[in-house]
Design a protein around this motif. Structure first.
Motif, PDB file in Angstrom:
ATOM      1  N   UNK A  95       0.826  -1.191   0.000  1.00 33.10           N
ATOM      2  CA  UNK A  95       0.000   0.000   0.000  1.00 33.10           C
ATOM      3  C   UNK A  95       0.866   1.248   0.000  1.00 33.10           C
ATOM      4  N   UNK A  96       0.591   2.147  -0.911  1.00 38.48           N
ATOM      5  CA  UNK A  96       1.232   3.457  -0.903  1.00 38.48           C
ATOM      6  C   UNK A  96       0.139   4.503  -1.096  1.00 38.48           C
ATOM      7  N   UNK A  97       0.435   5.743  -0.766  1.00 34.53           N
ATOM      8  CA  UNK A  97      -0.469   6.842  -1.069  1.00 34.53           C
ATOM      9  C   UNK A  97       0.339   7.975  -1.673  1.00 34.53           C
ATOM     10  N   UNK A  98      -0.323   9.057  -1.981  1.00 29.88           N
ATOM     11  CA  UNK A  98       0.352  10.157  -2.657  1.00 29.88           C
ATOM     12  C   UNK A  98       1.493  10.707  -1.809  1.00 29.88           C
ATOM     13  N   UNK A  99       1.314  10.703  -0.491  1.00 27.61           N
ATOM     14  CA  UNK A  99       2.335  11.265   0.391  1.00 27.61           C
ATOM     15  C   UNK A  99       3.582  10.400   0.416  1.00 27.61           C
ATOM     16  N   UNK A 100       3.408   9.070   0.409  1.00 28.31           N
ATOM     17  CA  UNK A 100       4.562   8.173   0.546  1.00 28.31           C
ATOM     18  C   UNK A 100       5.066   7.631  -0.786  1.00 28.31           C
ATOM     19  N   UNK A 101       4.450   8.025  -1.878  1.00 27.03           N
ATOM     20  CA  UNK A 101       4.781   7.427  -3.175  1.00 27.03           C
ATOM     21  C   UNK A 101       6.196   7.738  -3.641  1.00 27.03           C
ATOM     22  N   UNK A 102       6.808   8.793  -3.098  1.00 26.13           N
ATOM     23  CA  UNK A 102       8.171   9.131  -3.531  1.00 26.13           C
ATOM     24  C   UNK A 102       9.226   8.545  -2.601  1.00 26.13           C
ATOM     25  N   UNK A 103       8.806   7.636  -1.692  1.00 24.76           N
ATOM     26  CA  UNK A 103       9.760   6.997  -0.789  1.00 24.76           C
ATOM     27  C   UNK A 103       9.810   5.496  -1.053  1.00 24.76           C
ATOM     28  N   UNK A 104      10.950   4.894  -0.813  1.00 29.68           N
ATOM     29  CA  UNK A 104      11.074   3.442  -0.908  1.00 29.68           C
ATOM     30  C   UNK A 104      11.749   2.920   0.359  1.00 29.68           C
ATOM     31  N   UNK A 105      12.022   1.628   0.387  1.00 29.03           N
ATOM     32  CA  UNK A 105      12.533   1.014   1.604  1.00 29.03           C
ATOM     33  C   UNK A 105      13.940   1.480   1.981  1.00 29.03           C
ATOM     34  N   UNK A 106      14.668   2.081   1.047  1.00 30.14           N
ATOM     35  CA  UNK A 106      15.983   2.612   1.398  1.00 30.14           C
ATOM     36  C   UNK A 106      15.846   3.744   2.418  1.00 30.14           C
ATOM     37  N   UNK A 107      14.724   4.485   2.329  1.00 28.35           N
ATOM     38  CA  UNK A 107      14.460   5.537   3.310  1.00 28.35           C
ATOM     39  C   UNK A 107      14.281   4.921   4.695  1.00 28.35           C
TER      40      UNK A 107
END
Length: 486
Positions: free
Chosen positions: A320-332
């Motif tokens: 699940x992703x949303x607009x707020x988290x869509x620019x982050x991946x697990x490296x963050x």
């Protein structure tokens, strides 16, 4: 005492106040905005974009949403507790407001959903630089401020309003102060749009029943203390439903922090008793999840995963992703994890056994072990308790276990001043207080009982549209008064 005269005085220079000021000025009124901060925008500077229904962008992209459908969804969501006439007017105007902003020079990204089950009503502002995201709407505020000034609106910063002036039951102005002392502004109409009470723990405790810093970790935009609501009450306004725009986050992380990424997934959620209390699929809706967490001991919950699940998300991506988290991946997340290991954390807990995890978190150890064993058995068959979709049933077997503490948060407050569908302020008898209007968060009692995340963009959308309604209504009132005098 210095005195000023104007047609419309707007208390607060946020989204609703600027929308009201620009609209009134476009309709020929002389307007003053009194803002206690040293800049315009208020909490709108933190926002991403407003709601729009039946907009050009939606039609061009074949997004199937209509005013009728949005209205029915909103009213069903609120069980008809909300003001139907006000919601209808707001939604019908929303597409025109998006166009109104575009004509000023505001650009929008694609209309977006918040989560899959929501509608694509969120018109996220496209900043001049960078990708759309948190604080994107600050670009819109800058453009609206410039438009107001272009129209001759006089904006006085660092000028807090103290009270509303009435004469024979009608509102005729406000008292305020600035660095040079006290002043009075006399006007044909007053519009309140001060952004709510999100920075007032006493209001939150008294009217919402939550204690900030103990069981609520909401955003606090400095200056949003409910002073506009209080001065409206002092002038005879009726109190309306008051709540917070509830969501859930790991406490004191700022919200949607990278540390949350693998934990905002539909995995195991437990309370301090070590028991499940929710179908974890619901986690995509922040309000529903916050409602469930609020019912638990100490109003907290824990998301439980293991190292294998983290690797799963690293290899296959998040469920699940949303607009707020869509620019982050697990490296963050990995970066945040290393920081937590190095500096310690009061929200992230890592252990080599379930017993150790229980000890670190304070969760009942025996119940937690039984819950995980039962949950793992469901992963081989089906969820017998809440019937969660089997694709989200991923076992938790170690060898390393993780827990993230989740608590109640909120983007801000909502409600306080009773208004009608013309944004006229009403007294306890539901009669209009002549010359007084309220817009935005101060008057947003539509979220009864919950924020309608199924139609994202509502808070900023209501602020802009109610501000426009207030600005137009105030000018109509002033013109009608002038005609009566003549």
């Amino acid at each position: 005492m210095r005195e000023f005269e104007t047609d419309v005085v707007v208390v607060g220079g946020g989204a609703s106040g600027l929308a009201a000021a620009v609209t009134a000025a476009e309709n020929g009124a002389k307007v003053m905005v009194l803002e206690k901060a040293n800049t315009t925008g208020g909490c709108a500077n933190m926002a991403m974009g407003p709601l729009g229904v039946e907009t050009r962008m939606q039609k061009e992209r074949l997004i199937d949403i209509s005013v009728d459908r949005a209205f029915n969804k909103f009213m069903e969501y609120s069980h008809w507790r909300s003001d139907a006439r006000l919601i209808r007017r707001y939604l019908e105007q929303s597409a025109g407001t998006i166009e109104w902003l575009e004509n000023m020079g505001v650009e929008f990204a694609l209309p977006s959903k918040y989560f899959p089950a929501s509608e694509a009503t969120w018109h996220i502002v496209k900043p001049k630089t960078g990708k759309p995201g948190l604080r994107a709407a600050a670009t819109m505020i800058k453009i609206m401020t410039e438009r107001a000034e272009e129209l001759g609106v006089k904006i006085l910063l660092e000028t807090p309003v103290k009270s509303i002036i009435k004469d024979q039951g009608e509102v005729i102005g406000v008292t305020a102060s600035d660095k040079d002392g006290d002043l009075e502004v006399y006007a044909g109409a007053v519009i309140i749009g001060t952004g709510g009470f999100g920075d007032n723990p006493d209001f939150i405790k008294k009217y919402v029943g939550l204690e900030w810093g103990k069981d609520l970790f909401s955003y606090r935009i400095p200056g949003l203390t409910g002073d506009g609501i209080q001065m409206a009450w002092d002038a005879g306004a009726s109190k309306d439903f008051m709540t917070m725009e509830m969501v859930f986050f790991a406490p004191n992380t700022g919200g949607y922090a990278p540390i949350e990424l693998p934990f905002r997934q539909p995995n195991l959620l437990v309370n301090l008793d070590g028991e499940r209390f929710i179908n974890e699929e619901v986690i995509e809706n922040p309000v529903f999840t916050a409602n469930a967490i609020e019912k638990q001991k100490k109003k907290i919950a824990y998301s439980i995963i293991d190292e294998e699940l983290i690797k799963h998300y690293e290899e296959k991506g998040l469920d699940l992703i949303n607009v707020v988290t869509s620019n982050m991946d697990m490296s963050y997340f990995r970066q945040e994890e290393e920081e937590a290991k190095k500096n310690g954390s009061d929200v992230l807990f890592i252990a080599d056994s379930i017993e150790e995890l229980a000890k670190k978190t304070g969760i009942d150890a025996e119940n937690l072990k039984n819950t995980i064993d039962t949950y793992n058995s469901y992963c081989d068959s089906k969820d017998e308790l809440f019937h969660k979709n089997s694709k989200y049933l991923l076992p938790i077997k170690g060898p390393k276990y993780y827990a993230l503490k989740l608590g109640l948060s909120a983007y801000g407050s909502a409600g306080g001043i009773k208004i009608n569908y013309n944004t006229e302020v009403l007294n306890d008898d539901l009669n209009v207080i002549k010359g007084l209007y309220a817009a935005g968060t101060d008057a947003n009692s539509l979220y009864n009982p919950d924020y309608a995340f199924v139609l994202p963009g509502n808070s900023l959308g209501f602020a802009l549209n109610s501000g426009r309604i207030a600005g137009a209504s105030a000018v109509e009132y002033i013109k009608a008064n002038l005609m009566e005098e003549q």
